[in-house]
Design an enzyme around this catalytic site. Sequence first.
Site, mmCIF file in Angstrom:
data_model
loop_
_atom_site.group_PDB
_atom_site.id
_atom_site.type_symbol
_atom_site.label_atom_id
_atom_site.label_comp_id
_atom_site.label_asym_id
_atom_site.label_seq_id
_atom_site.Cartn_x
_atom_site.Cartn_y
_atom_site.Cartn_z
ATOM 1 C CG ASN A 1 -1.874 -1.079 1.390
ATOM 2 O OD1 ASN A 1 -2.148 -1.652 0.118
ATOM 3 N ND2 ASN A 1 -2.268 -1.303 2.583
ATOM 4 C CG HIS B 1 -7.686 2.180 10.459
ATOM 5 N ND1 HIS B 1 -7.232 2.714 9.325
ATOM 6 C CD2 HIS B 1 -8.396 2.796 11.227
ATOM 7 C CE1 HIS B 1 -7.997 3.790 9.287
ATOM 8 N NE2 HIS B 1 -8.591 4.210 10.340
ATOM 9 C CE LYS C 1 -2.303 -2.929 8.873
ATOM 10 N NZ LYS C 1 -3.118 -1.974 9.648
ATOM 11 C CE1 TYR D 1 0.015 1.690 4.370
ATOM 12 C CE2 TYR D 1 -0.668 -0.360 5.099
ATOM 13 C CZ TYR D 1 -1.013 0.779 4.630
ATOM 14 O OH TYR D 1 -2.461 1.344 4.760
ATOM 15 C CG ASP E 1 -9.525 6.808 10.946
ATOM 16 O OD1 ASP E 1 -8.836 7.221 10.620
ATOM 17 O OD2 ASP E 1 -10.317 5.826 10.885
HETATM 18 C C1 LIG Z 1 -6.670 0.134 3.471
HETATM 19 C C2 LIG Z 1 -7.007 0.194 2.061
HETATM 20 C C3 LIG Z 1 -8.099 1.083 1.499
HETATM 21 N N1 LIG Z 1 -8.438 0.879 0.375
HETATM 22 C C4 LIG Z 1 -9.219 2.094 -0.112
HETATM 23 C C5 LIG Z 1 -10.504 2.319 0.651
HETATM 24 C C6 LIG Z 1 -11.062 3.828 0.624
HETATM 25 O O1 LIG Z 1 -11.529 4.004 -0.837
HETATM 26 C C7 LIG Z 1 -9.567 4.319 0.348
HETATM 27 C C8 LIG Z 1 -9.164 4.831 1.690
HETATM 28 O O2 LIG Z 1 -9.197 4.110 2.637
HETATM 29 P P1 LIG Z 1 -9.166 4.356 4.321
HETATM 30 O O3 LIG Z 1 -9.699 5.374 4.503
HETATM 31 O O4 LIG Z 1 -9.204 2.889 4.814
HETATM 32 O O5 LIG Z 1 -7.426 4.399 4.140
HETATM 33 P P2 LIG Z 1 -6.555 4.687 5.630
HETATM 34 O O6 LIG Z 1 -7.210 5.565 6.548
HETATM 35 O O7 LIG Z 1 -5.258 4.760 5.049
HETATM 36 O O8 LIG Z 1 -6.495 3.085 6.219
HETATM 37 C C9 LIG Z 1 -5.273 2.604 6.713
HETATM 38 O O9 LIG Z 1 -4.782 3.434 7.687
HETATM 39 C C10 LIG Z 1 -3.899 2.688 8.576
HETATM 40 C C11 LIG Z 1 -2.828 3.367 9.127
HETATM 41 C C12 LIG Z 1 -3.623 1.201 8.360
HETATM 42 O O10 LIG Z 1 -2.799 0.694 9.005
HETATM 43 C C13 LIG Z 1 -4.403 0.451 7.377
HETATM 44 O O11 LIG Z 1 -3.401 -0.214 6.632
HETATM 45 C C14 LIG Z 1 -5.451 1.134 6.747
HETATM 46 O O12 LIG Z 1 -6.630 1.046 7.605
HETATM 47 O O13 LIG Z 1 -8.567 3.379 0.000
HETATM 48 C C15 LIG Z 1 -8.201 -0.029 -0.539
HETATM 49 O O14 LIG Z 1 -8.416 -0.014 -1.812
HETATM 50 N N2 LIG Z 1 -7.354 -1.042 -0.134
HETATM 51 C C16 LIG Z 1 -6.687 -0.913 1.169
HETATM 52 O O15 LIG Z 1 -6.090 -1.909 1.496
#
Ligand SMILES: Cc1cn([C@H]2C[C@H](O)[C@@H](COP(=O)(O)OP(=O)(O)O[C@H]3O[C@H](C)C(=O)[C@H](O)[C@H]3O)O2)c(=O)[nH]c1=O
Length: 186
Positions: free
Chosen positions: A48, A61, A70, A130, A167
Amino acid sequence: MNVLETDIPGVLVIEPDLHGDDRGWFMETWQERRYAEAGIRGPFVQDNMAHSRHGILRGLHLQHPHAQGKLVQVVLGEVFDVAVDVRRGSPHFGKWVGVILSGEDHRQLWVPPGFAHGYLVTSNEAVFSYKCTEYYHPETDLSIRWDDPEIGIDWPIVGHPSLSEKDASALLLKDVPPDRLPEYTP
Ligand SMILES: Cc1cn([C@H]2C[C@H](O)[C@@H](COP(=O)(O)OP(=O)(O)O[C@H]3O[C@H](C)C(=O)[C@H](O)[C@H]3O)O2)c(=O)[nH]c1=O
């Protein structure tokens, strides 16, 4: 490569070897045999990358089931990166580790499966990269409050970070149903 233990067994800081010359630098960011010898085992099935501005906080998360290990690092900028032990029955349950990761120090943090993970961007912007040991399973994704007083993370921030809606509406750890948290296996 130096591997440093932290206050929580299993959470490791990695200082990869940097090979500099008059063109710049080169580093191996992961190598199966060497990282396995350090206790960092895959298989890694997904990489990612995220770009964020100053003051953005992503986390805390975890996925359960389908917990992800990770191996995280910052390519550009600086973040305060946090891992929280949320494994039911762990002697370190609710304990956190925080480290500064930057594109300058090239350090990595190994966040084992069963930990909640998050980071606060402390530079103008940051690119965060990561490797994960499990695929993304949004149906089992869980957010825990960044400012949960019972976890008590000492984020280097004055005021309130910028959060996603998910969040901003995260649960306190004490309010997470026990079956939504991974089990500690010694
Ligand atoms: C995590 C993830 C997200 N997405 C898509 C879903 C949403 O459309 C967009 C943003 O997702 P999200 O708001 O969950 O992204 P983060 O807030 O950066 O989430 C991450 O943040 C913390 C720091 C973590 O450790 C995790 O890896 C993960 O939860 O990316 C994907 O397509 N694949 C993925 O593996």
